[in-house]
Design a protein around this motif. Structure first.
Motif, mmCIF file in Angstrom:
data_model
loop_
_atom_site.group_PDB
_atom_site.id
_atom_site.type_symbol
_atom_site.label_atom_id
_atom_site.label_comp_id
_atom_site.label_asym_id
_atom_site.label_seq_id
_atom_site.Cartn_x
_atom_site.Cartn_y
_atom_site.Cartn_z
ATOM 1 N N ARG A 29 0.577 -0.886 0.362
ATOM 2 C CA ARG A 29 -0.047 -0.178 -0.154
ATOM 3 C C ARG A 29 0.657 1.119 0.413
ATOM 4 N NH1 ARG A 29 -2.765 -2.972 4.465
ATOM 5 N NH2 ARG A 29 -2.293 -0.694 5.872
ATOM 6 N N LEU A 30 1.991 0.665 0.498
ATOM 7 C CA LEU A 30 2.870 2.551 0.886
ATOM 8 C C LEU A 30 3.669 2.922 -0.342
ATOM 9 C CD1 LEU A 30 4.453 4.892 2.766
ATOM 10 C CD2 LEU A 30 5.565 2.766 3.227
ATOM 11 N N ALA A 31 3.510 1.437 -1.349
ATOM 12 C CA ALA A 31 4.381 1.411 -2.927
ATOM 13 C C ALA A 31 3.603 1.865 -3.337
ATOM 14 C CB ALA A 31 3.773 0.235 -3.270
ATOM 15 N N ALA A 32 2.468 1.667 -3.398
ATOM 16 C CA ALA A 32 1.321 2.552 -4.753
ATOM 17 C C ALA A 32 1.560 4.114 -4.328
ATOM 18 C CB ALA A 32 -0.158 1.623 -3.966
ATOM 19 N N LEU A 33 1.915 4.056 -2.754
ATOM 20 C CA LEU A 33 1.230 5.279 -2.936
ATOM 21 C C LEU A 33 2.126 6.174 -2.670
ATOM 22 C CD1 LEU A 33 -0.466 5.073 1.051
ATOM 23 C CD2 LEU A 33 -1.518 6.214 -1.174
ATOM 24 N N VAL A 34 3.667 5.804 -2.942
ATOM 25 C CA VAL A 34 5.103 6.552 -3.008
ATOM 26 C C VAL A 34 4.825 7.054 -4.438
ATOM 27 C CG1 VAL A 34 7.737 6.436 -2.704
ATOM 28 C CG2 VAL A 34 6.320 5.873 -0.906
ATOM 29 N N GLU A 35 4.628 5.791 -5.750
ATOM 30 C CA GLU A 35 4.387 6.070 -6.673
ATOM 31 C C GLU A 35 3.241 6.885 -7.300
ATOM 32 O OE1 GLU A 35 5.347 1.207 -7.127
ATOM 33 O OE2 GLU A 35 3.125 1.787 -7.357
ATOM 34 N N ALA A 36 2.797 7.194 -6.934
ATOM 35 C CA ALA A 36 1.060 7.957 -7.500
ATOM 36 C C ALA A 36 2.435 9.603 -6.838
ATOM 37 C CB ALA A 36 0.315 8.098 -6.636
ATOM 38 N N ALA A 37 2.698 9.735 -5.778
ATOM 39 C CA ALA A 37 3.523 11.037 -5.207
ATOM 40 C C ALA A 37 4.698 11.005 -5.624
ATOM 41 C CB ALA A 37 3.668 10.465 -3.478
ATOM 42 N N ALA A 38 5.268 10.708 -6.676
ATOM 43 C CA ALA A 38 6.122 10.520 -7.189
ATOM 44 C C ALA A 38 5.823 10.648 -8.880
ATOM 45 C CB ALA A 38 7.186 9.502 -6.388
ATOM 46 N N GLN A 39 4.840 10.292 -8.804
ATOM 47 C CA GLN A 39 5.139 10.984 -10.886
ATOM 48 C C GLN A 39 4.932 12.422 -10.929
ATOM 49 O OE1 GLN A 39 0.478 9.331 -11.669
ATOM 50 N NE2 GLN A 39 1.714 6.921 -12.313
ATOM 51 N N GLY A 40 5.757 12.368 -12.163
ATOM 52 C CA GLY A 40 5.548 13.344 -12.529
ATOM 53 C C GLY A 40 6.625 14.260 -11.679
ATOM 54 N N THR A 41 8.164 13.837 -10.966
ATOM 55 C CA THR A 41 9.126 14.046 -10.427
ATOM 56 C C THR A 41 10.070 13.058 -11.413
ATOM 57 O OG1 THR A 41 9.508 12.267 -8.992
ATOM 58 C CG2 THR A 41 8.155 14.047 -8.633
ATOM 59 N N SER A 42 11.531 13.624 -11.564
ATOM 60 C CA SER A 42 12.433 12.547 -11.523
ATOM 61 C C SER A 42 12.692 12.185 -11.169
ATOM 62 C CB SER A 42 14.034 14.388 -12.367
ATOM 63 O OG SER A 42 14.206 14.454 -11.018
ATOM 64 N N LEU A 43 12.410 11.782 -10.222
ATOM 65 C CA LEU A 43 12.862 10.807 -9.605
ATOM 66 C C LEU A 43 12.323 9.620 -9.236
ATOM 67 C CD1 LEU A 43 11.444 12.596 -5.426
ATOM 68 C CD2 LEU A 43 14.081 11.818 -6.733
#
Length: 124
Positions: A29-43
């Protein structure tokens, strides 16, 4: 070189009912949230099956070539935690050494640092 956020997708927490209940592990669940939060960044993000930090679940590692690398843990799988992880990783990405001044850390990552590793030597 990009900064990577590696999330342990198998991390469990004491309140997880377990696979018998059909619940996704908190790490996933945390992985999915991190992936969503990182969208649009260079990370960059990736999932792994274990970071061997079971006493500190949910765990993430923030790494980049030639920089200090960090393991953070003890997160709840929340949007607030994921956004703070991504915000801190962006600061890591912008730092030449990977070191980020404490005063710049987002509040939700404070108290979650488990380890810091020096970068690998460039020559053998």
């Amino acid at each position: 070189m990009p900064t990577w956020i590696t999330v342990c997708e198998t991390c469990k927490r004491p309140d997880w009912p377990g696979p018998a209940e059909g619940a996704e592990p908190p790490g996933a669940r945390l992985a999915a949230l991190v992936e969503a939060a990182a969208q649009g960044t260079s990370l960059r993000t990736r999932r792994v099956s274990c970071l061997m930090g079971c006493d500190h679940g949910c765990n993430v590692a923030v790494q980049a070539s030639g920089k200090l690398c960090y393991t953070l843990g003890r997160f709840e799988p929340t949007t607030e935690a994921a956004e703070a992880i991504v915000a801190w990783a962006a600061l890591h990405d912008g730092s030449g050494t990977g070191q980020v001044p404490y005063k710049l850390w987002p509040q939700p990552v404070k108290g979650h640092f488990v380890t810091r590793h020096p970068p690998l030597p460039e020559e053998a």
